[in-house]
Write an enzyme that holds these catalytic residues in place. Structure first.
Site, PDB file in Angstrom:
ATOM      1  N   GLY A 149     -35.111 -15.671 -25.802  1.00 21.78           N
ATOM      2  CA  GLY A 149     -36.432 -15.268 -25.330  1.00 21.78           C
ATOM      3  C   GLY A 149     -36.484 -14.320 -24.162  1.00 21.78           C
ATOM      4  N   GLY A 150     -35.356 -13.733 -23.744  1.00 24.54           N
ATOM      5  CA  GLY A 150     -35.366 -12.858 -22.582  1.00 24.54           C
ATOM      6  C   GLY A 150     -36.340 -11.694 -22.701  1.00 24.54           C
ATOM      7  N   LYS A 151     -36.318 -11.023 -23.841  1.00 24.43           N
ATOM      8  CA  LYS A 151     -37.217  -9.880 -24.016  1.00 24.43           C
ATOM      9  C   LYS A 151     -38.639 -10.339 -24.334  1.00 24.43           C
ATOM     10  CE  LYS A 151     -33.741  -6.431 -25.097  1.00 24.43           C
ATOM     11  NZ  LYS A 151     -32.562  -7.320 -24.921  1.00 24.43           N
ATOM     12  N   CYS A 154     -27.387  -3.817 -27.800  1.00 24.21           N
ATOM     13  CA  CYS A 154     -26.579  -3.790 -26.575  1.00 24.21           C
ATOM     14  C   CYS A 154     -25.206  -3.236 -26.945  1.00 24.21           C
ATOM     15  CB  CYS A 154     -26.490  -5.161 -25.923  1.00 24.21           C
ATOM     16  SG  CYS A 154     -25.886  -6.486 -26.988  1.00 24.21           S
ATOM     17  N   ASP A 199     -36.531 -16.072 -34.624  1.00 21.47           N
ATOM     18  CA  ASP A 199     -35.100 -15.826 -34.771  1.00 21.47           C
ATOM     19  C   ASP A 199     -34.605 -16.617 -35.974  1.00 21.47           C
ATOM     20  OD1 ASP A 199     -32.786 -14.607 -32.757  1.00 21.47           O
ATOM     21  OD2 ASP A 199     -32.036 -16.120 -34.146  1.00 21.47           O
ATOM     22  N   CYS A 233     -35.910 -10.751 -33.394  1.00 16.90           N
ATOM     23  CA  CYS A 233     -34.618 -11.384 -33.062  1.00 16.90           C
ATOM     24  C   CYS A 233     -34.716 -11.922 -31.645  1.00 16.90           C
ATOM     25  CB  CYS A 233     -33.479 -10.385 -33.201  1.00 16.90           C
ATOM     26  SG  CYS A 233     -33.400  -9.531 -34.793  1.00 16.90           S
ATOM     27  N   ALA A 234     -35.601 -12.877 -31.442  1.00 21.80           N
ATOM     28  CA  ALA A 234     -35.975 -13.292 -30.088  1.00 21.80           C
ATOM     29  C   ALA A 234     -34.861 -14.003 -29.347  1.00 21.80           C
ATOM     30  CB  ALA A 234     -37.215 -14.186 -30.151  1.00 21.80           C
ATOM     31  N   ASP A 246     -34.249  -6.486 -31.597  1.00 22.79           N
ATOM     32  CA  ASP A 246     -33.084  -6.525 -30.704  1.00 22.79           C
ATOM     33  C   ASP A 246     -31.919  -6.975 -31.581  1.00 22.79           C
ATOM     34  OD1 ASP A 246     -31.311  -6.663 -28.646  1.00 22.79           O
ATOM     35  OD2 ASP A 246     -32.301  -8.279 -27.567  1.00 22.79           O
TER      36      ASP A 246
END
Length: 428
Positions: free
Chosen positions: A242-244, A359, A262, A238-239, A306
């Site tokens: 792209g933060g992670k 989150c 994603d 679940c990109a 994520d």
């Protein structure tokens, strides 16, 4: 603009949000376009008033005996920003753009005592979520809610592929960044009071050169806990933007391979420019086409999920979503998360690790999901998070972060981060 005009503008923006059911960011942008005389300081102050009103909407409405936009904004001025009925009366009298004078009930609201208010009011959360938070945090749940209603810091992750923390701190010296408490490549700038402006770090030379990214310290911590290693084959299922993926690439030293995927093309769109700016060479973006991941089934060392969630951990940054959350939306997210866990398991080879991240601070989306998955999939087992923490962050895990099912839950109260959950599962 003087302070009375800013208060009136905040009331107008909040009215627009409520009447047109539009996101706060859109309402603030529209107000700025329609009032071009307002400077950057004005827009920042008005935004702070609106967001502060929404962060503590329940307690402010209780104190003022009204949840109208006017009542909420005046409560922020008097209960959060240090104004008094007398100081407001004085500046209102000399400003043609001021709101109407305070009523006796509004004056009483400035000093209202909340000690006898219902627990959900004091925690500033929707009442229907109180049992969930109490199950997650026990006797600390009201304090956890109060911390969720505070302003967030601005956190950065130094991109180890291009820079060191000292280099970024020199570049941003005018903003006085400090090393983050936990994330080894994190920097932080605490939120200021009243009308303080958030530093615009994305115009800095270092950002344009890819030396750092804006990323909450909690997000950095859970990305580190994924413990992606050099040479591994990793899927970020679940990109999103792209933060992670960027954090994983830095942890892997640009070695091995990350497959960034994603299901939503629009969420994935920003990742291409970000990968280039950050100097990431070991990431391969997989667009959501039929069969896009079929060649990865049973082959990967690590799959990071994520998961889409209610976002309860980000209430400090997006307080409007706190009051829009419904049981129906929660049920939808639970269904999506369960399906993603099953999907992620397909791609792992024996001995591989499934990294489940949300989150969210709700146990329904966290421990409960893991318990249900393990009950249905005996070929998986939980990994010890204390060991993972020491391996990834080179320090012992602080007390109070472990959950009943063996995951880790970060919160503003416990770790000065957004709310995040992480659990590692090993395929036997």
């Amino acid at each position: 603009m003087r302070f009375p005009g800013r208060l009136a503008a905040a009331i107008a923006v909040l009215t627009d949000v409520e009447q047109r059911k539009r996101p706060v960011s859109e309402a603030l942008k529209a107000w700025g376009l329609n009032n071009r005389f307002a400077g950057a300081g004005d827009r920042a102050a008005i935004g702070n008033l609106v967001y502060d009103a929404l962060r503590r909407r329940a307690s402010h409405a209780f104190a003022m005996n009204s949840d109208s936009p006017r009542a909420l904004v005046l409560a922020v001025a008097m209960r959060d920003w240090g104004e008094t009925p007398a100081s407001l009366a004085e500046i209102f009298a000399s400003d043609d753009h001021a709101p109407e004078p305070l009523t006796p009930e509004e004056i009483a609201g400035a000093e209202a005592d909340l000690s006898s208010a219902p627990p959900a009011i004091r925690a500033d959360i929707p009442e229907w979520l109180a049992p969930s938070l109490e199950r997650a945090f026990g006797g600390d749940w009201i304090a956890e809610g109060e911390a969720m209603a505070a302003r967030p810091s601005l956190d950065l992750r130094v991109n180890a592929l291009k820079a060191a923390p000292e280099k970024v701190m020199r570049s941003l010296a005018r903003f006085s960044p400090q090393p983050a408490a936990i994330a080894p490549f994190g920097l932080t700038m605490p939120a200021g009071p009243r009308d303080a402006r958030t530093p615009n770090v994305t115009t800095d030379e270092g950002y344009l050169k890819g030396w750092f990214e804006v990323q909450d310290q909690g997000s950095q911590i859970v990305a580190a806990l994924a413990n992606a290693r050099q040479g591994e084959q990793v899927l970020d299922l679940c990109a999103g933007a792209g933060g992670k993926t960027l954090a994983l690439a830095a942890n892997m030293g640009n070695s091995g391979q990350i497959f960034a995927y994603d299901s939503d093309r629009s969420r994935l769109a920003p990742i291409y420019d970000r990968l280039k700016r950050n100097g990431v060479r070991n990431a391969q973006v997989r667009a959501p086409n039929p069969g896009a991941l079929d060649d990865l089934v049973g082959k990967l060392d690590r799959v990071v999920v994520d998961a889409p969630c209610t976002g309860t951990g980000t209430w400090r940054r997006r307080p409007d979503t706190k009051w829009k959350l419904t049981p129906e939306l929660l049920a939808q997210r639970l269904s999506e998360q369960a399906a993603l866990l099953v999907e992620a398991a397909r791609y792992l080879k024996p001995g591989g690790t499934l990294v489940y991240i949300t989150c969210s601070i709700l146990p329904e989306e966290n421990d409960d999901q893991i318990a249900a998955f393990l009950a249905a999939n005996p070929g998986f087992e939980s990994q010890d998070m204390s060991t993972a923490w020491r391996s990834a962050l080179i320090t012992d895990m602080p007390e109070g972060l472990s959950t009943a099912a063996g995951g880790v839950c970060l919160t503003p109260l416990r770790t000065s981060t957004d709310g995040f959950y992480c659990h590692l599962l090993r395929r036997k």
